[in-house]
Write a protein that holds these residues in place. Sequence first.
Motif, PDB file in Angstrom:
ATOM      1  N   PRO A   1      -5.327  -6.292  32.364  1.00 60.48           N
ATOM      2  CA  PRO A   1      -4.854  -6.133  31.393  1.00 60.48           C
ATOM      3  C   PRO A   1      -2.981  -6.018  31.189  1.00 60.48           C
ATOM      4  CG  PRO A   1      -6.987  -5.544  31.012  1.00 60.48           C
ATOM      5  CD  PRO A   1      -6.263  -4.916  31.833  1.00 60.48           C
ATOM      6  N   HIS A   2      -3.028  -4.992  30.665  1.00 58.83           N
ATOM      7  CA  HIS A   2      -1.674  -4.475  30.067  1.00 58.83           C
ATOM      8  C   HIS A   2      -0.603  -4.697  30.987  1.00 58.83           C
ATOM      9  CE1 HIS A   2       0.575  -2.125  26.815  1.00 58.83           C
ATOM     10  NE2 HIS A   2       1.470  -1.956  27.748  1.00 58.83           N
ATOM     11  N   THR A   3      -0.812  -4.064  32.640  1.00 61.91           N
ATOM     12  CA  THR A   3       0.675  -3.799  33.174  1.00 61.91           C
ATOM     13  C   THR A   3       0.489  -5.505  33.844  1.00 61.91           C
ATOM     14  OG1 THR A   3      -0.797  -3.457  35.089  1.00 61.91           O
ATOM     15  CG2 THR A   3       0.166  -1.120  33.996  1.00 61.91           C
ATOM     16  N   GLU A   4      -0.257  -5.854  33.663  1.00 63.78           N
ATOM     17  CA  GLU A   4      -0.141  -7.436  34.778  1.00 63.78           C
ATOM     18  C   GLU A   4      -0.552  -8.397  33.088  1.00 63.78           C
ATOM     19  OE1 GLU A   4      -2.016  -7.814  38.279  1.00 63.78           O
ATOM     20  OE2 GLU A   4      -3.065  -6.225  37.519  1.00 63.78           O
ATOM     21  N   ARG A   5       0.023  -8.426  32.037  1.00 63.22           N
ATOM     22  CA  ARG A   5      -0.201  -8.978  30.725  1.00 63.22           C
ATOM     23  C   ARG A   5      -0.294 -11.128  30.741  1.00 63.22           C
ATOM     24  NH1 ARG A   5       2.484 -10.541  26.913  1.00 63.22           N
ATOM     25  NH2 ARG A   5       4.217 -10.839  27.006  1.00 63.22           N
ATOM     26  N   ILE A   6       1.022 -11.050  31.199  1.00 60.78           N
ATOM     27  CA  ILE A   6       1.225 -12.409  30.950  1.00 60.78           C
ATOM     28  C   ILE A   6       0.053 -12.583  32.052  1.00 60.78           C
ATOM     29  CG2 ILE A   6       2.497 -14.154  31.988  1.00 60.78           C
ATOM     30  CD1 ILE A   6       5.021 -12.355  30.729  1.00 60.78           C
ATOM     31  N   ALA A   7      -0.307 -13.027  33.126  1.00 65.68           N
ATOM     32  CA  ALA A   7      -0.755 -13.229  34.778  1.00 65.68           C
ATOM     33  C   ALA A   7      -2.428 -13.184  33.668  1.00 65.68           C
ATOM     34  CB  ALA A   7      -1.392 -12.608  35.418  1.00 65.68           C
ATOM     35  N   ASN A   8      -2.974 -12.166  33.266  1.00 66.73           N
ATOM     36  CA  ASN A   8      -4.037 -12.300  32.907  1.00 66.73           C
ATOM     37  C   ASN A   8      -3.979 -13.381  30.798  1.00 66.73           C
ATOM     38  OD1 ASN A   8      -6.463 -10.504  31.268  1.00 66.73           O
ATOM     39  ND2 ASN A   8      -5.582  -9.603  30.056  1.00 66.73           N
ATOM     40  N   ALA A   9      -3.022 -13.346  30.721  1.00 66.46           N
ATOM     41  CA  ALA A   9      -3.114 -14.005  29.538  1.00 66.46           C
ATOM     42  C   ALA A   9      -3.562 -15.109  29.806  1.00 66.46           C
ATOM     43  CB  ALA A   9      -1.979 -14.113  28.627  1.00 66.46           C
ATOM     44  N   HIS A  10      -3.089 -16.051  31.190  1.00 65.25           N
ATOM     45  CA  HIS A  10      -3.166 -17.164  31.316  1.00 65.25           C
ATOM     46  C   HIS A  10      -5.202 -17.495  30.887  1.00 65.25           C
ATOM     47  CE1 HIS A  10       0.014 -19.455  32.113  1.00 65.25           C
ATOM     48  NE2 HIS A  10       0.384 -18.217  33.073  1.00 65.25           N
ATOM     49  N   ASP A  11      -5.669 -16.671  31.163  1.00 61.29           N
ATOM     50  CA  ASP A  11      -7.077 -16.268  32.385  1.00 61.29           C
ATOM     51  C   ASP A  11      -8.082 -16.778  31.054  1.00 61.29           C
ATOM     52  OD1 ASP A  11      -6.506 -17.841  34.350  1.00 61.29           O
ATOM     53  OD2 ASP A  11      -7.170 -15.703  35.401  1.00 61.29           O
ATOM     54  N   ILE A  12      -7.427 -15.813  29.998  1.00 54.16           N
ATOM     55  CA  ILE A  12      -8.172 -15.037  28.451  1.00 54.16           C
ATOM     56  C   ILE A  12      -7.762 -16.246  27.657  1.00 54.16           C
ATOM     57  CG2 ILE A  12      -8.458 -13.063  29.762  1.00 54.16           C
ATOM     58  CD1 ILE A  12      -6.500 -12.543  27.495  1.00 54.16           C
ATOM     59  N   GLY A  13      -9.242 -16.118  25.802  1.00 54.70           N
ATOM     60  CA  GLY A  13      -8.590 -16.876  25.155  1.00 54.70           C
ATOM     61  C   GLY A  13      -8.846 -15.570  24.461  1.00 54.70           C
ATOM     62  N   VAL A  14      -7.923 -15.734  22.818  1.00 53.95           N
ATOM     63  CA  VAL A  14      -8.180 -14.204  22.332  1.00 53.95           C
ATOM     64  C   VAL A  14      -8.104 -15.213  20.385  1.00 53.95           C
ATOM     65  CG1 VAL A  14      -7.473 -12.798  21.350  1.00 53.95           C
ATOM     66  CG2 VAL A  14      -7.067 -13.274  23.585  1.00 53.95           C
ATOM     67  N   LEU A  15      -9.338 -14.985  19.887  1.00 54.19           N
ATOM     68  CA  LEU A  15      -8.602 -15.386  18.343  1.00 54.19           C
ATOM     69  C   LEU A  15      -9.251 -13.302  17.405  1.00 54.19           C
ATOM     70  CD1 LEU A  15     -10.388 -18.508  16.797  1.00 54.19           C
ATOM     71  CD2 LEU A  15     -10.867 -16.094  15.620  1.00 54.19           C
ATOM     72  N   PHE A  16      -8.130 -13.937  17.178  1.00 58.91           N
ATOM     73  CA  PHE A  16      -8.363 -12.421  15.840  1.00 58.91           C
ATOM     74  C   PHE A  16      -8.098 -13.386  14.227  1.00 58.91           C
ATOM     75  CE2 PHE A  16      -5.474 -10.467  18.874  1.00 58.91           C
ATOM     76  CZ  PHE A  16      -6.499  -9.623  19.417  1.00 58.91           C
ATOM     77  N   GLY A  17     -10.112 -12.693  13.424  1.00 58.92           N
ATOM     78  CA  GLY A  17     -10.026 -13.867  12.627  1.00 58.92           C
ATOM     79  C   GLY A  17      -9.552 -13.355  11.608  1.00 58.92           C
ATOM     80  N   GLN A  18      -8.416 -12.409  11.657  1.00 56.70           N
ATOM     81  CA  GLN A  18      -7.929 -11.952  10.113  1.00 56.70           C
ATOM     82  C   GLN A  18      -5.701 -12.594  10.494  1.00 56.70           C
ATOM     83  OE1 GLN A  18      -8.884  -8.699   8.363  1.00 56.70           O
ATOM     84  NE2 GLN A  18     -10.271  -8.289  10.362  1.00 56.70           N
ATOM     85  N   ARG A  19      -6.218 -12.501  11.586  1.00 49.84           N
ATOM     86  CA  ARG A  19      -5.134 -13.135  11.857  1.00 49.84           C
ATOM     87  C   ARG A  19      -4.136 -14.882  12.392  1.00 49.84           C
ATOM     88  NH1 ARG A  19      -2.617  -7.983  11.785  1.00 49.84           N
ATOM     89  NH2 ARG A  19      -3.343  -6.035  12.299  1.00 49.84           N
ATOM     90  N   THR A  20      -3.959 -15.295  12.125  1.00 49.17           N
ATOM     91  CA  THR A  20      -3.847 -16.704  12.582  1.00 49.17           C
ATOM     92  C   THR A  20      -2.935 -16.812  13.672  1.00 49.17           C
ATOM     93  OG1 THR A  20      -3.312 -18.689  11.783  1.00 49.17           O
ATOM     94  CG2 THR A  20      -1.997 -17.721  10.785  1.00 49.17           C
ATOM     95  N   GLN A  21      -3.085 -17.247  14.522  1.00 46.89           N
ATOM     96  CA  GLN A  21      -1.953 -17.720  15.501  1.00 46.89           C
ATOM     97  C   GLN A  21      -1.301 -19.114  15.780  1.00 46.89           C
ATOM     98  OE1 GLN A  21      -3.871 -18.424  19.453  1.00 46.89           O
ATOM     99  NE2 GLN A  21      -5.541 -18.558  18.755  1.00 46.89           N
ATOM    100  N   LEU A  22      -1.438 -19.808  14.463  1.00 44.34           N
ATOM    101  CA  LEU A  22      -0.464 -21.419  14.120  1.00 44.34           C
ATOM    102  C   LEU A  22       0.929 -21.172  13.310  1.00 44.34           C
ATOM    103  CD1 LEU A  22      -3.648 -22.467  12.525  1.00 44.34           C
ATOM    104  CD2 LEU A  22      -2.857 -23.148  14.479  1.00 44.34           C
TER     105      LEU A  22
END
Lengths: 266, 332
Positions: free
Chosen positions: B88-109
């Motif tokens: 997931p680190h070296t292939e970050r962009i390809a990995n990001a397509h298939d994952i969803g992430v929510l950090f309760g203390q940081r908004t992505q809005l």
Amino acid sequence: MTTHSFAVDRAFAIIALKRKLAYRWNWAFSIGFGALGLLVGLAVWRSLIGSGSLGGYDWADMRAYLIIGFLTGTLAWGGSDWQMADRILDGLISIDLTKPVDFQRARAAEYIGSMISVVPTAVLGTVAAFLLFRPAPPASALAAGLTILSVLFIFPMAFCVNYLAVLMCFFTRRYLGIQWLKDGLLSFLSGLVVPVALMPIWLQGLCWALPFVHFTTTPSNIYLGRIDTPGALGLIAVQAAWTIVMWYGARLIWRQTIKKVTIHGG
Amino acid sequence: MPILEARSLSKRFRRPDKKSGFNGALKHLVQRKYKNFTAVDSIDLEIDAGESVAYVGPNGAGKSTTVKLLTGILKPSEGTVRVMGRDPHTERIANAHDIGVLFGQRTQLWWDLPVEESLKLLKHMYRVPEAEYRLRIERFDELLGLGEFMPALARTLSLGQRMRADLACALIHAPKMVYLDEPTIGLDISVKDRLRAFLRQLVDDGTTLLLTSHDLADIEEVCDRIVILDEGSIAYDGPISELKARYITTKAVHLILDGPADLDALREKFPEYEWAAGQAASEAVATYETVRSTTAEVLGHLTARLAPRDLSLSEPDIEDVIRRLYAGELAK
């Protein structure tokens, strides 16, 4: 580059533009301060030049120089470098890194989108200043066209300079000092405060060895015909070269920096 | 084959070793000293497709750091991570397509824009076709009540609305693997219930989920497996039912009596319970073992004999289990 990439770039640019326009008073004040700077510059240089000339600039040339400086300065400071820096300092970069986009390219699209917010007023202000202060006309129609091309290079160059400055936050953990340094170098070594032609020879050499000079001196020199057409094309090529060098230099720094990212807390 | 595989995963940070006071600040300015701090210590973790895993531990245990390592945000100091076969680190962009992430203390809005604008940008980023985007928005509206605040500026949302919008952002591209870092932090009971039902539905639909939370109800209602972390290492990894059967063997009844609680008298009268003082002078807490008595029996017994003015029930939370686990009170 794929069609999709451009669609994403456009989406980032539009979002950044909307964010900038969401704070209309902040936007209006920054334009107002730019106009005030132009008026102060005109008053100071009017008294310094009088009916003679300085560094090869007579009063009509200096009016053109200052108006071009207003245009380039408004564009160069039109982006949102603080927003980029804040995302790194607040740890929101962790959100950015979970998105399937090239970090640098996404920030470039955002930055240029935020710069576009100042284009209407920068252009209108420049046209109004031309009509009001009647500066020297462009050396030729070709010189006018090349000036516009040179001014357009301010968009990618401003992003690169600001992005490189923002990347320093990974090391300094603060942006204020970096921003002062960047703004100081940009305003002084670009010739925005004092034309480069009036600086000591050694300082002129330093200016021409750095990218900042291409923000104000290059477009104004092309406009006023202080260099011939091949020289103008050469300077534009140097602007392109600086853009490429800074873009890939930033990528190199990013590759090293990202290995050392620390984002504490949830 | 596991969808996520971490082997000997470690993360160390360098922290300034700075003495307090003005002299300490001056000394640190001239001579910088740092200490290494291990946030995640040689973790082995495997998650199969469709599993829902709770990843819990006290504050500072390394939960969020693990999530950042698994999502590719941070580079491991040691060890390897593979998510759907990728680093997931070296292939970050390809990995990001298939994952969803929510950090309760940081908004992505985007803070200063309507929620709708953030979702539209994400639609472009993840190449979600327009028809699918509309369908998902409709579903989020149905399950999370998204429609009521879609046109609102993100900065004007309540915490519950913000979290629901963030959840929609994390799931707009129907990711196969979802990481939720404290998704119910600071939310009121009704919003929590709504979110938990939504997450349970997500898991039932086949999404793989890794959830970090301090809230036992989140874990119990959403997850089937629990991984307990403490001081960077895994202390327990297994089914929640097994953890409860092994470690959560007591419950407590909080009784508000008419007068001051006389603990000695209560101990003498009801020796089958362990008695402790409550927060108020009139409150007594009776702890009982769930294998010996049912809650109905205990409540019936105590209310009939003591006629309390009020009562409430509590059970040890996960943090309490961890505390007891590490205090050596419970066998690991």
